[in-house]
Design an enzyme around this catalytic site. Structure first.
Site, PDB file in Angstrom:
ATOM      1  N   LYS A  80      -4.162 -44.954  -6.436  1.00  0.00           N
ATOM      2  CA  LYS A  80      -3.979 -43.368  -6.333  1.00  0.00           C
ATOM      3  C   LYS A  80      -5.274 -42.512  -6.237  1.00  0.00           C
ATOM      4  O   LYS A  80      -5.391 -41.673  -5.495  1.00  0.00           O
ATOM      5  CB  LYS A  80      -2.994 -42.969  -7.526  1.00  0.00           C
ATOM      6  CG  LYS A  80      -1.563 -43.947  -7.687  1.00  0.00           C
ATOM      7  CD  LYS A  80      -0.935 -42.989  -8.928  1.00  0.00           C
ATOM      8  CE  LYS A  80      -1.517 -43.108 -10.095  1.00  0.00           C
ATOM      9  NZ  LYS A  80      -1.592 -44.550 -10.814  1.00  0.00           N
ATOM     10  N   ARG A 114       3.927 -38.031 -14.928  1.00  0.00           N
ATOM     11  CA  ARG A 114       3.754 -39.696 -15.358  1.00  0.00           C
ATOM     12  C   ARG A 114       5.173 -40.095 -16.207  1.00  0.00           C
ATOM     13  O   ARG A 114       5.368 -40.941 -16.818  1.00  0.00           O
ATOM     14  CB  ARG A 114       3.020 -39.809 -16.227  1.00  0.00           C
ATOM     15  CG  ARG A 114       1.956 -40.934 -15.554  1.00  0.00           C
ATOM     16  CD  ARG A 114       0.582 -41.041 -16.336  1.00  0.00           C
ATOM     17  NE  ARG A 114      -0.260 -41.863 -16.290  1.00  0.00           N
ATOM     18  CZ  ARG A 114      -1.305 -41.931 -15.778  1.00  0.00           C
ATOM     19  NH1 ARG A 114      -1.714 -40.785 -15.042  1.00  0.00           N
ATOM     20  NH2 ARG A 114      -1.940 -43.231 -15.675  1.00  0.00           N
ATOM     21  N   ARG A 149     -12.474 -53.135 -12.033  1.00  0.00           N
ATOM     22  CA  ARG A 149     -12.664 -51.764 -11.475  1.00  0.00           C
ATOM     23  C   ARG A 149     -13.880 -51.270 -12.323  1.00  0.00           C
ATOM     24  O   ARG A 149     -14.419 -51.512 -13.347  1.00  0.00           O
ATOM     25  CB  ARG A 149     -11.763 -50.733 -11.731  1.00  0.00           C
ATOM     26  CG  ARG A 149     -12.108 -49.406 -11.370  1.00  0.00           C
ATOM     27  CD  ARG A 149     -10.973 -48.478 -11.288  1.00  0.00           C
ATOM     28  NE  ARG A 149     -10.130 -48.368 -12.427  1.00  0.00           N
ATOM     29  CZ  ARG A 149      -9.028 -47.547 -12.265  1.00  0.00           C
ATOM     30  NH1 ARG A 149      -8.682 -47.126 -11.190  1.00  0.00           N
ATOM     31  NH2 ARG A 149      -8.346 -47.635 -13.516  1.00  0.00           N
ATOM     32  N   ARG A 201      -1.100 -50.065 -20.485  1.00  0.00           N
ATOM     33  CA  ARG A 201      -0.708 -49.046 -19.508  1.00  0.00           C
ATOM     34  C   ARG A 201       0.512 -49.439 -18.584  1.00  0.00           C
ATOM     35  O   ARG A 201       1.299 -48.531 -17.949  1.00  0.00           O
ATOM     36  CB  ARG A 201      -2.062 -49.055 -18.580  1.00  0.00           C
ATOM     37  CG  ARG A 201      -3.194 -48.191 -19.298  1.00  0.00           C
ATOM     38  CD  ARG A 201      -4.365 -48.332 -18.819  1.00  0.00           C
ATOM     39  NE  ARG A 201      -4.639 -47.823 -17.457  1.00  0.00           N
ATOM     40  CZ  ARG A 201      -5.427 -48.035 -16.643  1.00  0.00           C
ATOM     41  NH1 ARG A 201      -6.549 -48.931 -17.021  1.00  0.00           N
ATOM     42  NH2 ARG A 201      -5.802 -47.314 -15.569  1.00  0.00           N
ATOM     43  N   ARG A 242     -14.193 -48.506 -17.323  1.00  0.00           N
ATOM     44  CA  ARG A 242     -13.641 -47.581 -18.243  1.00  0.00           C
ATOM     45  C   ARG A 242     -13.060 -48.271 -19.488  1.00  0.00           C
ATOM     46  O   ARG A 242     -12.651 -49.540 -19.334  1.00  0.00           O
ATOM     47  CB  ARG A 242     -12.112 -47.114 -17.305  1.00  0.00           C
ATOM     48  CG  ARG A 242     -12.605 -45.802 -16.625  1.00  0.00           C
ATOM     49  CD  ARG A 242     -11.491 -45.556 -15.594  1.00  0.00           C
ATOM     50  NE  ARG A 242     -10.067 -45.547 -16.304  1.00  0.00           N
ATOM     51  CZ  ARG A 242      -8.863 -45.026 -15.871  1.00  0.00           C
ATOM     52  NH1 ARG A 242      -9.096 -44.601 -14.356  1.00  0.00           N
ATOM     53  NH2 ARG A 242      -7.804 -45.104 -16.187  1.00  0.00           N
TER      54      ARG A 242
HETATM   55  P1  AMP Z   1      -5.477 -42.497 -15.101  1.00  0.00           P
HETATM   56  O1  AMP Z   1      -6.823 -42.170 -14.771  1.00  0.00           O
HETATM   57  O2  AMP Z   1      -4.528 -41.753 -14.463  1.00  0.00           O
HETATM   58  O3  AMP Z   1      -5.337 -43.934 -15.227  1.00  0.00           O
HETATM   59  O4  AMP Z   1      -5.015 -42.004 -16.594  1.00  0.00           O
HETATM   60  C1  AMP Z   1      -5.801 -42.523 -17.765  1.00  0.00           C
HETATM   61  C2  AMP Z   1      -5.055 -42.193 -19.029  1.00  0.00           C
HETATM   62  O5  AMP Z   1      -4.975 -40.940 -19.403  1.00  0.00           O
HETATM   63  C3  AMP Z   1      -3.813 -42.947 -19.137  1.00  0.00           C
HETATM   64  O6  AMP Z   1      -3.838 -44.063 -19.481  1.00  0.00           O
HETATM   65  C4  AMP Z   1      -3.109 -42.066 -20.295  1.00  0.00           C
HETATM   66  O7  AMP Z   1      -3.744 -42.248 -21.587  1.00  0.00           O
HETATM   67  C5  AMP Z   1      -3.695 -40.513 -19.847  1.00  0.00           C
HETATM   68  N1  AMP Z   1      -2.923 -39.723 -19.028  1.00  0.00           N
HETATM   69  C6  AMP Z   1      -3.525 -39.373 -17.551  1.00  0.00           C
HETATM   70  N2  AMP Z   1      -2.803 -38.701 -17.056  1.00  0.00           N
HETATM   71  C7  AMP Z   1      -1.362 -38.692 -17.888  1.00  0.00           C
HETATM   72  C8  AMP Z   1      -0.283 -37.873 -18.096  1.00  0.00           C
HETATM   73  N3  AMP Z   1       0.315 -37.500 -16.914  1.00  0.00           N
HETATM   74  N4  AMP Z   1       0.581 -37.909 -18.910  1.00  0.00           N
HETATM   75  C9  AMP Z   1       0.286 -38.773 -20.033  1.00  0.00           C
HETATM   76  N5  AMP Z   1      -0.925 -39.236 -20.106  1.00  0.00           N
HETATM   77  C10 AMP Z   1      -1.766 -39.169 -19.106  1.00  0.00           C
END
Ligand code: AMP
Ligand code: ZN
Length: 233
Positions: A31, A106, A145, A189, A178
């Protein structure tokens, strides 16, 4: 609003503006990579809630302190907090021609919030691209990653390694993993995705907003598929 901007691709089809695009897909589906490129191409902002939250953690803000441990564990942060961040971001003038949302919504609560927000600001409804990827490759994509902390470039030690080990090709910075790309956090996740995010697929399909693309292909092929979706709808 409602204008059409000639595409920079050779086939002559156009993308309708504003582009209100949501990228759906499991963690590791690509994404972020796709959203960044499509946003650059269309000159609309790439809005990644994950990036905004990571930035808050790095800067040590009140929000950052609140979400740090949650994010490291791989769990989702509270809906209200993320919704507030998104509401503020979407009210910025650079979102007038549209935006690419990456990692939001999400949960069903967040999707309802987004619907309400777009309705109350008379912005129309979203188009949703669901990037589908096999579970096995998702695991390698996430645990392999590496990111450039300076320019945000993303590499993968298995599929797309940098020319020099652990060093960004573009600016020579040392790459980092990360905190939530460890095996344990990745497990959490993926469970959160199954439980909270996957139901959105059915919801958006039901609304007629969903288009699926095969995310197992190489990034360029996936991007072309997304561009086709954008031009067709
Ligand atoms: P991502 O970079 O999109 O994989 O997001 C990393 C982390 O940020 C996720 O595992 C959540 O802990 C938090 N996070 C990001 N977007 C959301 C969301 N829309 N709702 C809740 N937690 C989020
Ligand atoms: Zn870099």
């Amino acid at each position: 609003m409602g204008d059409e901007r000639p595409p920079e691709s050779p086939d002559g089809a156009v993308v309708k503006f504003p582009v209100l695009l949501v990228m759906l897909g499991a963690p590791g589906a690509g994404k972020g990579t796709q959203a960044r490129e499509i946003a650059n191409w269309l000159c609309v902002p790439h809005i990644s809630t994950g990036e905004m939250l990571r930035d808050a953690v790095e800067r040590g803000t009140v929000t950052g302190k609140r979400v740090r441990a949650i994010m490291e564990s791989g769990a989702l942060v509270p809906d209200d907090l993320v919704c507030t961040i998104v509401e503020q971001r979407l009210s910025q003038p650079d979102c007038e021609r549209g935006f690419i949302l990456d990692g939001f919504p999400r949960s069903v609560h967040q999707a309802l919030f987004l619907d309400g927000l777009l309705k109350s600001t008379h912005r129309g409804s979203v188009r949703v691209v669901n990037i589908r990827v096999d579970r096995d490759s998702v695991l390698k994509r996430l645990t392999g990653r590496r990111m450039c902390p300076k320019c945000g470039a993303i590499y993968n030690i298995y599929f797309n390694p940098p020319r020099r080990d652990s060093v960004c090709d573009l600016d020579g910075s040392s790459l980092v993993q990360r905190g939530d790309d460890t095996e344990e956090a990745v497990g959490t996740r993926l469970r959160e995705y199954e439980r909270q995010t996957k139901p959105l697929i059915e919801r958006y399909r039901h609304m007629g907003a969903l288009r699926a693309v095969d995310g197992n292909a190489d990034p360029k092929t996936v991007r072309e598929a997304i561009v086709r979706v954008l031009k067709a709808s």
